[in-house]
Write an enzyme that holds these catalytic residues in place. Structure first.
Site, PDB file in Angstrom:
ATOM      1  N   HIS A   1      -3.394  -5.584   2.804  1.00 27.95           N
ATOM      2  CA  HIS A   1      -4.064  -6.122   3.996  1.00 27.95           C
ATOM      3  C   HIS A   1      -5.373  -5.375   4.276  1.00 27.95           C
ATOM      4  O   HIS A   1      -6.439  -5.991   4.411  1.00 27.95           O
ATOM      5  CB  HIS A   1      -3.110  -6.013   5.196  1.00 27.95           C
ATOM      6  CG  HIS A   1      -3.647  -6.588   6.463  1.00 27.95           C
ATOM      7  ND1 HIS A   1      -3.382  -7.873   6.864  1.00 27.95           N
ATOM      8  CD2 HIS A   1      -4.449  -6.059   7.423  1.00 27.95           C
ATOM      9  CE1 HIS A   1      -3.996  -8.118   8.019  1.00 27.95           C
ATOM     10  NE2 HIS A   1      -4.637  -7.025   8.385  1.00 27.95           N
ATOM     11  N   GLU A   2      -5.283  -4.078   4.329  1.00 24.74           N
ATOM     12  CA  GLU A   2      -6.477  -3.286   4.642  1.00 24.74           C
ATOM     13  C   GLU A   2      -7.497  -3.370   3.512  1.00 24.74           C
ATOM     14  O   GLU A   2      -8.707  -3.408   3.754  1.00 24.74           O
ATOM     15  CB  GLU A   2      -6.103  -1.831   4.947  1.00 24.74           C
ATOM     16  CG  GLU A   2      -5.124  -1.647   6.121  1.00 24.74           C
ATOM     17  CD  GLU A   2      -5.574  -2.315   7.427  1.00 24.74           C
ATOM     18  OE1 GLU A   2      -6.792  -2.473   7.639  1.00 24.74           O
ATOM     19  OE2 GLU A   2      -4.684  -2.703   8.225  1.00 24.74           O
TER      20      GLU A   2
ATOM     21  N   HIS B   1      -9.574  -6.365   4.019  1.00 19.91           N
ATOM     22  CA  HIS B   1     -10.665  -6.111   4.970  1.00 19.91           C
ATOM     23  C   HIS B   1     -11.815  -5.361   4.279  1.00 19.91           C
ATOM     24  O   HIS B   1     -12.982  -5.689   4.448  1.00 19.91           O
ATOM     25  CB  HIS B   1     -10.161  -5.258   6.147  1.00 19.91           C
ATOM     26  CG  HIS B   1      -9.373  -6.015   7.174  1.00 19.91           C
ATOM     27  ND1 HIS B   1      -9.863  -7.138   7.801  1.00 19.91           N
ATOM     28  CD2 HIS B   1      -8.138  -5.803   7.712  1.00 19.91           C
ATOM     29  CE1 HIS B   1      -8.963  -7.591   8.682  1.00 19.91           C
ATOM     30  NE2 HIS B   1      -7.901  -6.803   8.636  1.00 19.91           N
TER      31      HIS B   1
ATOM     32  N   GLU C   1      -9.992 -11.396   9.270  1.00 20.68           N
ATOM     33  CA  GLU C   1      -8.545 -11.522   9.146  1.00 20.68           C
ATOM     34  C   GLU C   1      -8.178 -12.508   8.024  1.00 20.68           C
ATOM     35  O   GLU C   1      -7.141 -12.355   7.375  1.00 20.68           O
ATOM     36  CB  GLU C   1      -7.970 -11.967  10.499  1.00 20.68           C
ATOM     37  CG  GLU C   1      -6.529 -11.613  10.747  1.00 20.68           C
ATOM     38  CD  GLU C   1      -6.197 -10.125  10.800  1.00 20.68           C
ATOM     39  OE1 GLU C   1      -7.124  -9.288  10.899  1.00 20.68           O
ATOM     40  OE2 GLU C   1      -5.001  -9.795  10.709  1.00 20.68           O
TER      41      GLU C   1
END
Lengths: 506, 506
Positions: A268-269, A272, A300
């Protein structure tokens, strides 16, 4: 380039540089700062933030914007300017207006009240005491309405707050999209709950942190996350932060008894970070406002895409599960690919948004959207929030909070004054699925590549289409350019239906 | 407190806060920053440094100093002020004058030339090519003379440069002290070299980094280094840095084949940190210029005291060697206390200052002092530096550099414009020994305490006498208050004689 533009960029870069310094102060506070340094660190953060604000609202910036023809009604400035320059003026005008429209006493009061409210929220949640928090929430809502009145974008106060996070979005447009999404998700959830449930208990076998770190390293390698321009550290609450255009750091955490938490947090990170690393508005606009992400929701979309559409896909694990099983050691001993993919996609409505599966997640967000828009419009009184929360929880997810701590006190956002922020969490999924459907069409062999662990084609496509332009386009414009259409929750619903019909066999 | 004083403190704290932010930017660059972030980081550092300078030279500070009666000839201000206020004005006046006396074009030129010179020095040292570096050094010296002329403290240009690092010191006073020290050290070195030499080869046994880290942890525990107000990280070149009054971080490094390097580096840096942690000028002056170290040399007295007077003492290891041997594992297998203490105190003149033993160290520094003062006065031409260096090396240490890389090109200081800095390294040892002799008199059972690993009494004494006042006193005043006398190299020489006569048996 006109000299006013050159000067504007210079001033803007100064604001950006201060923002990057602020990011370092924040990153260090979460990673390595000694505990007792927190008081002075708060002052350092406030000081740099104040300096950045002062620089942004400097009359010189207003004068330069005006000299280049940028006004509230014509933010992009003189028609004779180059297209990118006009895009730049539009985004800078937006930031300048946001910063200058708010009186400084309101900004200070919001900061003060938010700080007190967060402290009150921590205590109230501990004791599950909503009445103790209610007066704080009332005060915050009052200030948010004042803030919205100052900003005055859209046709109602909540529009102004939404626009802060998702430029161009309105309560009306969100209501329409979320009404469809709500119905589709509730229906899908019903189908899933009517089927035999998935066993994921083996995911809770202990897995040592060093094995989890090795899994993160392996995944970051597959994602081509450049360690020359970033790093990975562990923290209590994972985040990604930009300390420089060549310094985008990610964080993760490793839970002893649930290694997927760290694995998906890293993905997830990294999603980003790959976005931030890919923004490239050209040397003239490097490190300006054009060198930012298009919005919270577009951000997101990137994190959720890598986490879910790649990281929770049967396709990816088909070719890569063997390596994971080796790295995870005893934790996955004797378990096959199919059981693993089912387990990481287990759908189980729960009370808590942050740990929700892909189906429940959107419903959690819709619940907050419906409640916060009513709180701002005044159609819902603060004192009635717990009952309204619980009723919607039952309606949407079929669960009943045993107390307010696990109910309407669970999120920090409202206590911090973050109204209009929640929708971005769900919008991200919608954007991701809509982008993904175009990518699959344009890259017909993408499944085979993902299966083989070659994620470069996905990253390359995202880089060219989503990352590179930064804030050149508003989120809606970007969506239109990339997909040829406007926001349509149908892509996300179709993605979920296809995925979960296989897993749950309906 | 007069309102001018309150305002002055407010402005001063702002400069201090910027200094702490700058320290974080620097710390992060050396510890965790990704490599490609270096360009923007340099800009961030320069930006914050510029901001701090602008704030310090603000006319308002000059006006407030004047309003409180502080002038160049009466820096402490009105006689009616409290004693601590007068001390504060004196130190602030000093910093303000230093910052305002230099024209900004000279500051910029010095920074530019120093940056180029350092790059040229790196290359010149690699190729041992002094002539390639000489023009850069000439340019630096010319600028340092201009700087000294602007500062105009003392009776000659080198005085002004010395005063930047050791307030109140002069070339004349240093010359006198160093002349005695030189003779005493040369004589002591002669005695040592006439005796059988010490075997320290076993210190080069491999020792894994995690064992070395455990040794550091143990030592930091004995020293009561508060992890709530600091932390330890590893870097290429160890340093200590102040990111906040409650955030004093140290760094060390672990060499695989020489674990004492990390051990003594940790003690040395912890000594610096304990000083900074102990400064406590009272709440009114917290985080002002009074909350700084008295000088470079006083700082060095603290690091060298913990490193050498405690960390290389037979007394300390008598009670603590067993624990070290356990932590070091195979590296000290079968080796006794006595052999260890002799080995860590082996005297062996070498070409390199940074690895020098306690006896040679001062001679290395004296060599630089004699050469740099001659370079600034003009009595030594840059072109003659290599020959002068080599001659002094032979004279003082009895060694002959095989090339300039290991000779006059070994230190970065001159290329960075650091003239007047070297003497502090030797002064630190002199201060340490002079302080130590008073402490031993005042705490008669101190040896027994050190032997038992109870270092709290040492720290308590240093805290009360040396650390607490910060910059309230000039270094010479502090020495007078604590020891009742002025600088006297005799204490250091006596300390060395006592220690090495035991080790080398003369």
């Amino acid at each position: 380039m006109r000299k006013e533009m050159t000067r504007l960029i210079e001033l803007d870069r100064e604001v950006g540089l201060l923002g990057h310094i602020q990011a370092l102060l924040g990153w260090d506070q979460e990673t390595y700062m000694p505990a007792k340094a927190v008081d002075e660190r708060s002052e350092q953060l406030a000081y740099i933030e104040g300096l950045a604000h002062d620089r942004l609202v400097a009359p010189e910036i207003g004068d330069l914007l005006a000299a280049l023809g940028s006004t509230a009604s014509n933010p992009s400035g003189d028609a004779s300017l180059a297209e990118r320059e006009r895009a730049y003026l539009r985004v800078l005008r937006r930031e300048y207006d946001k910063a200058t429209k708010l009186p400084s006493d309101l900004v200070a009061e919001l900061a003060r009240v938010a700080s007190l409210s967060q402290a009150a929220w921590v205590e109230a949640r501990e004791r599950s005491d909503f009445p103790a928090f209610a007066p704080h929430l009332e005060r915050i809502i009052e200030l948010k309405k004042r803030q919205a009145a100052c900003l005055g974008s859209g046709t109602n106060p909540y529009d102004s707050l939404l626009d802060l996070f998702e430029p161009g979005s309105t309560e009306a447009s969100m209501t329409e999209v979320f009404a469809h999404l709500r119905a589709d998700l509730v229906s899908l959830l019903g189908k899933i709950r009517s089927r035999p449930q998935v066993d994921d208990s083996f995911l809770h076998r202990p897995c040592p942190a060093d094995r989890q770190a090795a899994i993160s390293e392996w995944l970051l390698g597959l994602l081509s996350y450049d360690r020359g321009r970033g790093r990975l550290d562990t923290v209590a609450h994972p985040f990604t932060t930009t300390l420089g255009v060549d310094d985008i750091r990610i964080t993760t955490r490793y839970l002893d008894n649930y290694f997927p938490s760290g694995l998906f947090s890293t993905l997830h990170e990294a999603g980003h970070a790959l976005y931030e690393l890919g923004i490239s508005p050209g040397p003239e606009f490097s490190r300006t406002r054009l060198h930012d992400a298009a919005s919270m929701a577009v951000h997101e979309s990137q994190s959720r895409m890598w986490e879910n559409m790649v990281g929770r896909s049967a396709t990816f694990w088909k070719g890569n599960y063997a390596r994971l099983a080796t790295l995870a050691g005893d934790s996955l001993q004797g378990l096959g690919l199919e059981a693993f993919v089912m387990a990481i996609n287990k759908v189980e409505p729960s009370l808590i948004r942050t740990e929700a599966d892909e189906v429940s997640y959107g419903l959690h967000v819709i619940l907050r959207f419906e409640l916060e828009s009513s709180l701002i419009s005044g159609s819902l009184a603060v004192k009635d929030l717990p009952a309204a929360w619980n009723a919607k929880m039952k309606d949407l997810l079929g669960v009943q909070p045993p107390d307010d701590a696990r109910g309407c006190l669970q999120d920090v956002h409202w206590s911090a004054g973050l109204f209009g922020y929640f929708p971005s969490y769900a919008l991200g999924n919608l954007y991701a699925a809509q982008f993904w459907s175009v990518m699959k069409r344009e890259l017909p062999d993408i499944d085979a590549r993902i299966e083989s662990g070659d994620l470069g084609s996905v990253l390359g496509w995202l880089g060219r289409n989503i990352h590179q332009p930064g804030t050149t386009y508003l989120p809606g414009e970007l969506l239109q350019r990339v997909t040829g259409g406007s926001l349509d929750q149908g892509h996300f619903v179709a993605y979920l239906n296809e995925k979960y019909s296989r897993i749950y066999g309906f």
